[in-house]
Design a protein around this motif. Structure first.
Motif, mmCIF file in Angstrom:
data_model
loop_
_atom_site.group_PDB
_atom_site.id
_atom_site.type_symbol
_atom_site.label_atom_id
_atom_site.label_comp_id
_atom_site.label_asym_id
_atom_site.label_seq_id
_atom_site.Cartn_x
_atom_site.Cartn_y
_atom_site.Cartn_z
ATOM 1 N N VAL A 12 -8.503 104.691 -85.757
ATOM 2 C CA VAL A 12 -7.672 105.890 -85.682
ATOM 3 C C VAL A 12 -8.021 106.703 -84.431
ATOM 4 N N GLY A 13 -8.517 105.998 -83.436
ATOM 5 C CA GLY A 13 -8.844 106.654 -82.173
ATOM 6 C C GLY A 13 -7.583 107.018 -81.397
ATOM 7 N N ASP A 14 -7.771 107.811 -80.359
ATOM 8 C CA ASP A 14 -6.641 108.286 -79.552
ATOM 9 C C ASP A 14 -5.775 107.148 -79.019
ATOM 10 N N ARG A 15 -6.409 106.113 -78.512
ATOM 11 C CA ARG A 15 -5.639 105.013 -77.929
ATOM 12 C C ARG A 15 -4.723 104.357 -78.969
ATOM 13 N N GLU A 16 -5.276 104.084 -80.149
ATOM 14 C CA GLU A 16 -4.494 103.450 -81.211
ATOM 15 C C GLU A 16 -3.389 104.387 -81.706
ATOM 16 N N MET A 17 -3.695 105.669 -81.818
ATOM 17 C CA MET A 17 -2.698 106.626 -82.294
ATOM 18 C C MET A 17 -1.587 106.839 -81.262
ATOM 19 N N ARG A 18 -1.922 106.790 -79.986
ATOM 20 C CA ARG A 18 -0.887 106.870 -78.940
ATOM 21 C C ARG A 18 0.020 105.640 -79.014
ATOM 22 N N LEU A 19 -0.569 104.481 -79.251
ATOM 23 C CA LEU A 19 0.222 103.269 -79.412
ATOM 24 C C LEU A 19 1.134 103.397 -80.630
ATOM 25 N N ALA A 20 0.604 103.920 -81.726
ATOM 26 C CA ALA A 20 1.416 104.110 -82.938
ATOM 27 C C ALA A 20 2.590 105.039 -82.656
ATOM 28 N N GLN A 21 2.343 106.121 -81.934
ATOM 29 C CA GLN A 21 3.438 107.031 -81.572
ATOM 30 C C GLN A 21 4.470 106.320 -80.721
ATOM 31 N N ASP A 22 4.009 105.571 -79.729
ATOM 32 C CA ASP A 22 4.941 104.823 -78.877
ATOM 33 C C ASP A 22 5.799 103.887 -79.732
ATOM 34 N N LEU A 23 5.152 103.164 -80.639
ATOM 35 C CA LEU A 23 5.884 102.239 -81.496
ATOM 36 C C LEU A 23 6.930 102.960 -82.339
ATOM 37 N N LEU A 24 6.548 104.093 -82.935
ATOM 38 C CA LEU A 24 7.498 104.865 -83.742
ATOM 39 C C LEU A 24 8.662 105.373 -82.888
ATOM 40 N N PHE A 25 8.363 105.935 -81.730
ATOM 41 C CA PHE A 25 9.423 106.472 -80.873
ATOM 42 C C PHE A 25 10.384 105.376 -80.409
ATOM 43 N N PHE A 26 9.837 104.263 -79.915
ATOM 44 C CA PHE A 26 10.709 103.185 -79.433
ATOM 45 C C PHE A 26 11.480 102.525 -80.571
ATOM 46 N N ALA A 27 10.833 102.337 -81.720
ATOM 47 C CA ALA A 27 11.540 101.745 -82.858
ATOM 48 C C ALA A 27 12.678 102.659 -83.302
ATOM 49 N N TYR A 28 12.410 103.963 -83.370
ATOM 50 C CA TYR A 28 13.462 104.916 -83.757
ATOM 51 C C TYR A 28 14.609 104.879 -82.746
ATOM 52 N N ARG A 29 14.262 104.886 -81.466
ATOM 53 C CA ARG A 29 15.297 104.845 -80.428
ATOM 54 C C ARG A 29 16.177 103.614 -80.582
ATOM 55 N N ASP A 30 15.553 102.454 -80.723
ATOM 56 C CA ASP A 30 16.315 101.214 -80.785
ATOM 57 C C ASP A 30 17.035 101.043 -82.117
ATOM 58 N N PHE A 31 16.471 101.577 -83.189
ATOM 59 C CA PHE A 31 17.106 101.527 -84.504
ATOM 60 C C PHE A 31 18.356 102.404 -84.525
ATOM 61 N N THR A 32 18.267 103.583 -83.927
ATOM 62 C CA THR A 32 19.402 104.507 -83.958
ATOM 63 C C THR A 32 20.475 104.167 -82.934
ATOM 64 N N THR A 33 20.111 103.481 -81.863
ATOM 65 C CA THR A 33 21.073 103.165 -80.807
ATOM 66 C C THR A 33 22.256 102.358 -81.325
ATOM 67 N N VAL A 34 22.011 101.426 -82.238
ATOM 68 C CA VAL A 34 23.111 100.595 -82.742
ATOM 69 C C VAL A 34 24.133 101.441 -83.491
ATOM 70 N N ALA A 35 23.674 102.452 -84.221
ATOM 71 C CA ALA A 35 24.597 103.343 -84.936
ATOM 72 C C ALA A 35 25.198 104.376 -83.987
ATOM 73 N N ASP A 36 24.430 104.789 -82.988
ATOM 74 C CA ASP A 36 24.928 105.785 -82.031
ATOM 75 C C ASP A 36 26.229 105.344 -81.378
ATOM 76 N N LYS A 37 26.340 104.053 -81.110
ATOM 77 C CA LYS A 37 27.552 103.539 -80.452
ATOM 78 C C LYS A 37 28.776 103.737 -81.350
ATOM 79 N N VAL A 38 28.620 103.491 -82.633
ATOM 80 C CA VAL A 38 29.709 103.681 -83.594
ATOM 81 C C VAL A 38 30.055 105.167 -83.680
ATOM 82 N N LEU A 39 29.035 106.005 -83.778
ATOM 83 C CA LEU A 39 29.236 107.451 -83.904
ATOM 84 C C LEU A 39 29.889 108.051 -82.670
ATOM 85 N N GLU A 40 29.462 107.592 -81.507
ATOM 86 C CA GLU A 40 29.988 108.127 -80.245
ATOM 87 C C GLU A 40 31.501 107.951 -80.153
ATOM 88 N N ASP A 41 31.991 106.813 -80.584
ATOM 89 C CA ASP A 41 33.433 106.558 -80.556
ATOM 90 C C ASP A 41 34.207 107.548 -81.421
#
Length: 176
Positions: A23-52
């Motif tokens: 649970v050190g800083d390096r691992e927690m920064r990686l966890a944040q990166d993973l959450l942010f990128f996963a959220y971005r890529d997960f929501t992008t597929v729906a964003d295209k439908v919503l944008e239209d």
């Protein structure tokens, strides 16, 4: 005088070592990166439908939780989304005006507004779900059952008790 152990007694067993979780800083920064990128890529597929449709992620979240909780009150939806009344009002006005959500007065308290998806809203919610379901299903298959269990455990540990109770069906939307 030293006491000796009886030869008939089994030797003491030590508990297996507990694996340490980093649970050190390096691992927690990686966890944040993973959450942010996963959220971005997960929501992008729906964003295209919503944008239209001229809609955004706030509309998507409202559609999701109204669809999962037909007849939810505005206060219940506010509790789940944890947004201001003003923000929710803008979102709901658009969804109602566009014919995705219907409002009805409460059964016992006529001041309450009960929210449900219209047929048009159900169709959109299913379309949004399908767009994200494919991405999640592929990720689940790639990771395997043990990883999915671990993912659930981590996500539940990140959530507060009210959200866990809501997910488990033991708490009200207002408690999430």
């Amino acid at each position: 005088m030293l006491k000796t152990r009886s030869r008939s007694a089994p030797p003491m067993k030590l508990a297996p070592p507990t694996p340490e979780v980093d649970v050190g800083d390096r691992e927690m920064r990686l966890a944040q990166d993973l959450l942010f990128f996963a959220y971005r890529d997960f929501t992008t597929v729906a964003d295209k439908v919503l944008e239209d449709l001229g809609l955004g992620r706030a509309h998507h979240r409202a559609l999701h939780f109204i669809g999962r909780n037909p007849g939810i009150t505005v206060s219940g939806l506010l509790a789940i989304l944890r947004i201001t009344k003003q923000s929710l009002a803008r979102v709901l006005n658009t969804l109602v005006d566009e014919g995705f959500v219907a409002q009805a007065p409460g059964y016992e308290d006529r001041r309450q507004r009960l929210l449900t998806l219209t047929e048009k809203g159900q169709a959109l919610e299913r379309r949004l779900f399908a767009s994200q379901q494919a991405k999640l299903a592929a990720a689940y298959r790639a990771a395997g059952p043990q990883a999915v269990q671990g993912f659930r455990a981590v996500m539940r540990a990140v959530m507060d008790k009210g959200a866990r109770d809501y997910i488990d069906g033991t708490g009200a939307a207002e408690d999430a």
